[in-house]
Motif scaffolding. Structure first.
Motif, PDB file in Angstrom:
ATOM      1  N   PRO A  69      -5.938  15.673   1.475  1.00 59.70           N
ATOM      2  CA  PRO A  69      -6.694  14.539   1.117  1.00 59.70           C
ATOM      3  C   PRO A  69      -6.396  13.238   1.907  1.00 59.70           C
ATOM      4  CG  PRO A  69      -5.394  15.134  -0.902  1.00 59.70           C
ATOM      5  CD  PRO A  69      -5.283  16.209   0.213  1.00 59.70           C
ATOM      6  N   TRP A  70      -7.179  12.524   2.006  1.00 55.10           N
ATOM      7  CA  TRP A  70      -6.778  11.169   2.591  1.00 55.10           C
ATOM      8  C   TRP A  70      -5.846  10.660   1.778  1.00 55.10           C
ATOM      9  CZ3 TRP A  70      -7.406   8.789   7.124  1.00 55.10           C
ATOM     10  CH2 TRP A  70      -8.340   9.298   8.030  1.00 55.10           C
ATOM     11  N   PRO A  71      -4.997   9.774   2.396  1.00 56.50           N
ATOM     12  CA  PRO A  71      -4.009   8.890   1.358  1.00 56.50           C
ATOM     13  C   PRO A  71      -4.635   8.208   0.334  1.00 56.50           C
ATOM     14  CG  PRO A  71      -3.368   8.569   3.630  1.00 56.50           C
ATOM     15  CD  PRO A  71      -4.734   9.256   3.509  1.00 56.50           C
ATOM     16  N   LYS A  72      -4.066   8.230  -0.827  1.00 55.53           N
ATOM     17  CA  LYS A  72      -4.469   7.247  -1.883  1.00 55.53           C
ATOM     18  C   LYS A  72      -4.500   5.685  -1.478  1.00 55.53           C
ATOM     19  CE  LYS A  72      -3.987  10.424  -5.552  1.00 55.53           C
ATOM     20  NZ  LYS A  72      -3.399  11.213  -6.435  1.00 55.53           N
ATOM     21  N   GLY A  73      -5.597   5.017  -1.850  1.00 54.09           N
ATOM     22  CA  GLY A  73      -5.594   3.879  -1.483  1.00 54.09           C
ATOM     23  C   GLY A  73      -5.984   3.574   0.039  1.00 54.09           C
ATOM     24  N   PRO A  74      -5.984   2.264   0.527  1.00 52.41           N
ATOM     25  CA  PRO A  74      -6.739   2.099   1.931  1.00 52.41           C
ATOM     26  C   PRO A  74      -5.546   2.518   2.640  1.00 52.41           C
ATOM     27  CG  PRO A  74      -5.837   0.153   0.734  1.00 52.41           C
ATOM     28  CD  PRO A  74      -5.855   1.022  -0.394  1.00 52.41           C
ATOM     29  N   VAL A  75      -6.209   2.610   4.164  1.00 47.86           N
ATOM     30  CA  VAL A  75      -5.116   2.919   5.083  1.00 47.86           C
ATOM     31  C   VAL A  75      -5.182   1.633   5.755  1.00 47.86           C
ATOM     32  CG1 VAL A  75      -4.775   4.210   7.250  1.00 47.86           C
ATOM     33  CG2 VAL A  75      -5.673   5.341   5.398  1.00 47.86           C
ATOM     34  N   ARG A  76      -4.006   0.998   5.729  1.00 50.46           N
ATOM     35  CA  ARG A  76      -3.894  -0.409   6.364  1.00 50.46           C
ATOM     36  C   ARG A  76      -3.901  -0.292   7.939  1.00 50.46           C
ATOM     37  NH1 ARG A  76       0.956  -4.615   4.564  1.00 50.46           N
ATOM     38  NH2 ARG A  76       0.917  -5.736   6.148  1.00 50.46           N
ATOM     39  N   VAL A  77      -4.481  -1.095   8.800  1.00 46.32           N
ATOM     40  CA  VAL A  77      -4.325  -1.345  10.031  1.00 46.32           C
ATOM     41  C   VAL A  77      -3.887  -2.535  10.459  1.00 46.32           C
ATOM     42  CG1 VAL A  77      -5.741  -1.173  12.375  1.00 46.32           C
ATOM     43  CG2 VAL A  77      -6.497   0.443  10.505  1.00 46.32           C
ATOM     44  N   GLU A  78      -2.845  -2.589  11.302  1.00 45.60           N
ATOM     45  CA  GLU A  78      -2.448  -4.011  11.786  1.00 45.60           C
ATOM     46  C   GLU A  78      -2.613  -4.006  13.284  1.00 45.60           C
ATOM     47  OE1 GLU A  78       1.680  -3.993  10.573  1.00 45.60           O
ATOM     48  OE2 GLU A  78       1.216  -4.652   8.498  1.00 45.60           O
TER      49      GLU A  78
END
Length: 158
Positions: free
Chosen positions: A11-20
């Motif tokens: 599954p996708w990681p819990k919470g948002p995938v942060r992009v910097e």
């Protein structure tokens, strides 16, 4: 993207995938940190321009999904009493998978590994092995375990 989670059986990681975004990163155009998943992308890199940006983001996010595949590659390699030439076979699979999955949505995309010669320069001879073994899994015609067994069996040894 649900398809990547299916392919890696994770599954996708819990919470948002942060992009910097940063202007430049030493010798790379992007990288991923895990726990939490943070993708860092160099805006100055032409490798991240246009449609390639989508592939870059999903490729980097896939680093958070691929651990099960990596573990299975190691297990199968040991069971086959083999030492793979390409210790980063898992990464070649990520490049192949992301390029193919994103291209299915953006048909004009030339996948990163094709465009920048990774199949010739970094992983010579590995593309047909991945296409034969991993491709059927992506198409729903094989199991994850069978796909990895076939890829490891056909992948070049040291």
């Amino acid at each position: 993207m649900k398809e990547l989670a299916r392919v890696y059986d994770t599954p996708w990681p819990k919470g948002p995938v942060r992009v910097e975004t940063v202007f430049a990163i030493s010798s790379r155009s992007a990288f991923t940190s895990l726990d939490p998943t943070v993708v860092t992308v160099a805006t100055s890199s032409m490798r991240n321009a246009g449609l390639a940006a989508a592939e870059t983001l999903f490729h980097e996010a896939s680093h958070a999904l691929v651990q099960k595949v990596l573990n299975e590659i190691v297990r199968v390699e040991k069971s086959q009493k083999k030492t793979l030439r390409d210790r980063d076979l898992w990464h070649a699979i990520v490049f192949y998978t992301t390029g193919r999955v994103v291209r299915a949505q953006l048909s004009e995309l030339e996948p990163y590994a094709d465009r920048y010669g990774l199949w010739t320069n970094d992983w010579p001879g590995l593309l047909p092995v991945i296409e034969r073994g991993w491709g059927p899994w992506l198409d729903g015609k094989s199991s994850l375990r069978t796909a990895i067994q076939q890829v490891v069996a056909e992948a070049p040894s040291r």
